[in-house]
Design an enzyme around this catalytic site. Sequence first.
Site, PDB file in Angstrom:
ATOM      1  N   SER A 149       0.842  -1.192   0.000  1.00 46.14           N
ATOM      2  CA  SER A 149       0.000   0.000   0.000  1.00 46.14           C
ATOM      3  C   SER A 149       0.874   1.238   0.000  1.00 46.14           C
ATOM      4  O   SER A 149       1.963   1.245   0.600  1.00 46.14           O
ATOM      5  CB  SER A 149      -0.888   0.015   1.248  1.00 46.14           C
ATOM      6  N   TYR A 163      -1.966  -0.500  10.109  1.00 42.87           N
ATOM      7  CA  TYR A 163      -2.015  -1.006   8.725  1.00 42.87           C
ATOM      8  C   TYR A 163      -0.811  -0.512   7.938  1.00 42.87           C
ATOM      9  O   TYR A 163      -0.147  -1.287   7.245  1.00 42.87           O
ATOM     10  CB  TYR A 163      -3.315  -0.545   8.069  1.00 42.87           C
TER      11      TYR A 163
END
Length: 254
Positions: A149, A163
């Site tokens: 990501s 995350y």
Amino acid sequence: MTSHVDARPVTIITGGGRGIGAAIAERLAAEGHDLVLTYRERRDDAERVADGCRAAGARVEVLPLDQADLDACAELVPEAVRRFGRVTGLVNNAGITGRIGPFLDGSIEEAELVLRINVLAPMALCRSAIAHMSTERGGAGGSIVNVSSGAATHGAPDTYIPYAASKAALNTMTLGLGKEFARSGVRVNTVSPGTTRTEIHAAAGRPNAPDERAGGIPMGRPGEPPEIAGAVAYLLSDDASYVTATDIRISGGK
């Protein structure tokens, strides 16, 4: 004599039943891959994707996998080999964000689950895949793509720091594996999507997050899953034969 079926690449896609995973499955089926798709709860979604891939000519197996169960993760590649005879590719796509919000509003227990699913599960899967693929262990080589990501490089303050930390760890693991196994015929790379229109945001409590963030993206819009799938297909292909330990950022310029 090698049959046409035996010559087809066999690729595992975790979380292949929806979102980016489904787009990757559809793209790879169109490019001649046979597939193993995993799901955690929504088997019907995974079967619908599998049916579409079968219509494109792919052989497809659909298997349940809870990535919080590291023993189950370690058994996925051997199971795929039992069903297809070999595995040539692994796409570590499945993951969770945890709840979207300020860091202090989250719990350490949730952060632990994020790290387990997003880091330790891919690590277990990579171990099994590399043990099977490595030419130094009698394998035929292969390619691993870890779906990371853009959050890994900006930290995601006020959003999902655990995350972001998990994806930074995934990037570092990719870098190390790509270098360590380069001479063993195993290429390991990442793709790093920016904000992409998938259900992962709804699961984190912010279903409108992609559109809310559009103003901060140079292209003015979130990404779409097929735009991520193209980069994954490239990294699994012979066109990327000299690419390893590399991250491809797909973020609309952000």
